[in-house]
Design an enzyme around this catalytic site. Structure first.
Site, PDB file in Angstrom:
ATOM      1  N   GLU A  29       0.842  -1.195   0.000  1.00 17.33           N
ATOM      2  CA  GLU A  29       0.000   0.000   0.000  1.00 17.33           C
ATOM      3  C   GLU A  29       0.880   1.249   0.000  1.00 17.33           C
ATOM      4  OE1 GLU A  29      -2.356  -0.692   3.545  1.00 17.33           O
ATOM      5  OE2 GLU A  29      -2.962  -2.647   2.749  1.00 17.33           O
ATOM      6  N   SER A  59      -5.776  -4.274   1.230  1.00 16.88           N
ATOM      7  CA  SER A  59      -6.229  -5.665   1.188  1.00 16.88           C
ATOM      8  C   SER A  59      -5.046  -6.553   1.553  1.00 16.88           C
ATOM      9  CB  SER A  59      -6.704  -6.034  -0.227  1.00 16.88           C
ATOM     10  OG  SER A  59      -7.756  -5.212  -0.665  1.00 16.88           O
ATOM     11  N   GLU A  60      -4.791  -6.665   2.849  1.00 23.52           N
ATOM     12  CA  GLU A  60      -3.574  -7.369   3.274  1.00 23.52           C
ATOM     13  C   GLU A  60      -3.580  -8.841   2.875  1.00 23.52           C
ATOM     14  OE1 GLU A  60      -4.843  -4.867   4.911  1.00 23.52           O
ATOM     15  OE2 GLU A  60      -3.119  -3.559   5.239  1.00 23.52           O
ATOM     16  N   HIS A 129      -0.457   0.227  16.524  1.00 19.91           N
ATOM     17  CA  HIS A 129       0.555   0.562  15.511  1.00 19.91           C
ATOM     18  C   HIS A 129       1.965   0.511  16.093  1.00 19.91           C
ATOM     19  CE1 HIS A 129      -3.025   2.119  13.504  1.00 19.91           C
ATOM     20  NE2 HIS A 129      -2.335   2.256  12.393  1.00 19.91           N
TER      21      HIS A 129
END
Ligand SMILES: Cc1ncc(C[n+]2csc(CCOP(=O)(O)OP(=O)(O)O)c2C)c(N)n1
Lengths: 325, 335
Positions: A29, A59-60, A129
């Site tokens: 991405e 869309s991993e 994260h």
């Protein structure tokens, strides 16, 4: 020789491999014209074009599934998962598909692919994260796990990972992206499964990984002032694991400290402690001590995050306490 | 969306007899495999395609030898239809060293790279993105190979399905998705948990794929739509979704007698069994009873030979346990 940041080293390491081999392609991405959210891929889109440096939707599973399918049919993809925490949304592809398929097909397929991801804390990004997930990857049979601690290693280990015929989880330490060092010109190719001994001392052995390496080195300087002379081993890869170097360095000091950013339970240091206890028990002159992030999600506030991740101060304190016990 | 018309008559009699032979091979192989379960020679679980053979057979006939198949745990038929011999497949079910993967994969993971069978995957939906990756590799390398990916109607509600469809469409990948709509997931009717009437086709059109519904119990109709979709993909015109309507004759897996299904529904579909139906059609288009009986006897004998050869294989020894985790052939994680 040039001064490069860890982040610039990522792009240089990848470029080195893409220039050499047309089958090396990248997906992820925002990695193209934008150069990646951490700017780790800056310049690659311009140099290699949109067919080799390909932006994807968010869309991993598709990113890693595509990397897998491409790897089993002749490409050597480098896929990016932006933040390592996001592995949780595509872990099936990593742990059930990529990791298991070679074994269960009795060696019919190979997966020469690299999955890069921004790992760990230090940026005050909060719990979703910031996690250090190297222990997630380490416990899956079939994955190699690499975590460089400096710019030269980034390039050399990237080359080794891309050339390896097995899947490699390549964790880039977010806290180190801005760190700089002198990097020699020309091709740099390293080897997976070789730890580096960065400092040799007589009294205690610290084994560290990634972002914990510079902190352990700084702690060793402080400990030296207190009269505790430390060896610092940079593990560099968890799989393959350089047990030989660890046993040798623990054998020469009689003390093992692991310095780990992953949350406590089943961190890589636990495996190392078990190996040392089993194979070098009689070399030990004191208990094995693990210095880790507590078993909590990482908090966002700088004051709290600094308390959670092992700091130079906490490393010094833990080693000093154990050595003076 | 397109609902396919009757297949054009692209088949000569010889090709039709071949298509009959393939369907019958899938049928008799799996019926025999089921016997071996009951004898406890095949362990673990297994998922049969009895009743669904026309799809695997029709699609395989439309593929080029260097195209790729991605299948599910219900993958015996898709593997055999690509020309993988019966003996190594049967031996894999029996867990023997002469199995396709020497017993390390088992019924749910049949793979034969040599035949373009790039794996059978047992996590619902996972192989759709993987098939996209193979298609991406063909596109990048300019080889004009096509990836064909089979899955069930229950797989349309998992995330990987949706990610893969969008991904295939935006990159115009040479991939053909084939949903075998047998109306049921394991024990639940897919329509009870799915918001649209045509589980795969309705979704696929929303993602911009060419979408086709076909009678999955008619091998020639399947062949016709698969050929068109594969040629489209090969020509760089992008991915398609074929939803092939069918029915499994038995339960979901070995352990399941399939009692949750109304008798009338089962009876209705048994009457639409693709194999007797194709046999009757063949007689109409010029095949003789003798030709068909000869094929039937041949297939029965070939299945028996495969069973014997598979049973004669060795049980894998410890040397298989620790090998082939890594590309160097071993499984070592330390020095
Ligand atoms: C992610 C995941 N969830 C659940 C299962 C268990 N499971 C195996 S097959 C199946 C039903 C699938 O139905 P469908 O997609 O229609 O395929 P069919 O079995 O009819 O061929 C389920 C729920 C699984 N294998 N993977």
């Amino acid at each position: 020789m040039a001064q490069l940041t860890y982040r610039e080293a990522i792009a240089r390491g990848i470029a080195q491999e893409m220039q050499r081999d047309q089958s090396v392609v990248m997906i992820g991405e925002d990695i193209g014209a934008a150069g990646g959210v951490f700017k780790g891929t800056v310049g690659l889109f311009d140099e290699f074009g949109p067919l080799r440096v390909r932006d994807t939707p968010i869309s991993e599973q598709a990113i890693l599934g595509a990397a897998m399918g491409a790897a089993m049919t002749g490409l050597r993809p480098i896929a990016e998962i932006m933040f390592a925490d996001f592995f949780a949304v595509c872990w099936d592809i990593v742990a059930n598909e990529i990791a298991k398929s070679r074994y269960m097909t009795n060696g019919q397929v190979s997966f020469p692919l690299v999955i890069r991801s921004g790992n760990g804390g230090g940026l005050r990004f909060g719990a979703q994260h910031s996690q250090s997930v190297e222990n997630w990857a380490m416990m899956v049979p079939g994955l190699k796990v690499v975590v460089p601690s400096n710019a030269v290693d980034v390039i050399g280990l990237m080359a080794a990972s891309v050339r390896d015929n097995d899947p490699v989880i390549f964790l880039e330490e977010k806290a180190l992206y801005a760190s700089k060092m002198d990097v020699p010109d020309g091709e740099i190719v390293d080897e997976l499964g070789k730890a580096s001994v960065l400092r040799q001392g007589a009294d205690a052995t610290m084994v560290a990984l990634g972002n914990m390496v510079p902190r352990s080195m700084a702690a060793a300087e402080k400990l030296a002032e207190e009269g505790i002379d430390c060896t610092v081993v940079d593990l560099r890869s968890l799989v393959p694991l350089d047990v030989t170097t660890v046993l040798r360095e623990v054998g020469s000091t009689g003390h093992l400290f692991t310095v780990e950013e992953n949350p406590r339970l089943l961190g890589w240091g636990a495996e190392l402690a078990s190996i040392v206890a089993e194979e070098a028990f009689y070399d030990l002159d004191g208990p094995i001590v693990r210095i880790t992030t507590p078993h909590i999600p990482l908090p966002a506030a700088d004051a709290l995050e600094d308390m959670a991740i092992p700091s130079v101060g906490r490393i010094v304190e833990s080693v000093s306490k154990a050595m003076n016990a | 969306m397109v609902t396919s018309a009757t297949a054009p008559a692209v088949f000569d009699l010889e090709a039709r007899l071949d298509l009959y032979r393939v369907q019958l091979t899938l049928r008799k192989f799996e019926a025999r495999a089921y016997d071996l379960f009951l004898e406890n020679l095949v362990k673990g679980t297994s998922h049969l395609s009895l009743g669904q053979e026309a799809i695997a057979a029709g699609v395989a006939a439309a593929m080029r030898p260097d195209d790729w198949t991605f299948a599910t745990y219900r993958g015996h038929a898709h593997t055999l239809a690509r020309g993988v011999p019966m003996t190594p497949v049967m031996a894999e079910l029996l867990g023997r060293t002469n199995g396709l993967m020497a017993g390390k994969g088992g019924s749910m993971h049949l793979t034969s790279v040599e035949h373009g069978v790039m794996g059978s995957y047992a996590i619902i939906g996972a192989h759709l993105p993987i098939a996209c990756g193979a298609a991406w590799s063909a596109q990048y390398r300019g080889t004009d190979q096509v990836a064909v990916c089979f899955f069930g109607d229950g797989s349309v509600n998992i995330g990987a399905f949706h990610e893969a469809l969008n991904f295939a469409a935006i990159w115009k990948l040479p991939v053909v998705f084939i949903c075998e709509n047998n109306l049921w997931m394991e024990y639940t009717r897919t329509s009870e948990v799915t918001a649209v009437a045509n589980p795969a086709a309705d979704r696929a059109s929303a993602y911009g794929l060419e979408s086709i519904i076909v009678d999955g119990n008619d091998a020639e109709a399947v062949y016709a739509v698969a050929s068109a979709a594969i040629e489209r993909a090969r020509a760089g015109e992008g991915p398609s979704m074929i939803e092939a309507t069918t029915y499994r004759h038995g339960g979901h897996s070995r352990a399941d007698p399939g009692k949750y299904r109304p008798d009338s529904e089962v009876a209705e579909w048994l009457a639409k069994d693709p194999i007797p139906r194709y046999r009757a059609f063949l007689l109409e288009v010029g095949a003789t009873e003798e030709q068909l009986v000869a094929i039937e006897e041949d297939v029965t004998a070939a299945v028996e030979r495969a069973v014997d050869e598979a049973k004669a294989g060795d049980v894998p020894g410890e040397e298989y346990l620790m090998k082939d985790l890594w590309a160097d052939g071993g499984s070592s994680w330390r020095n």
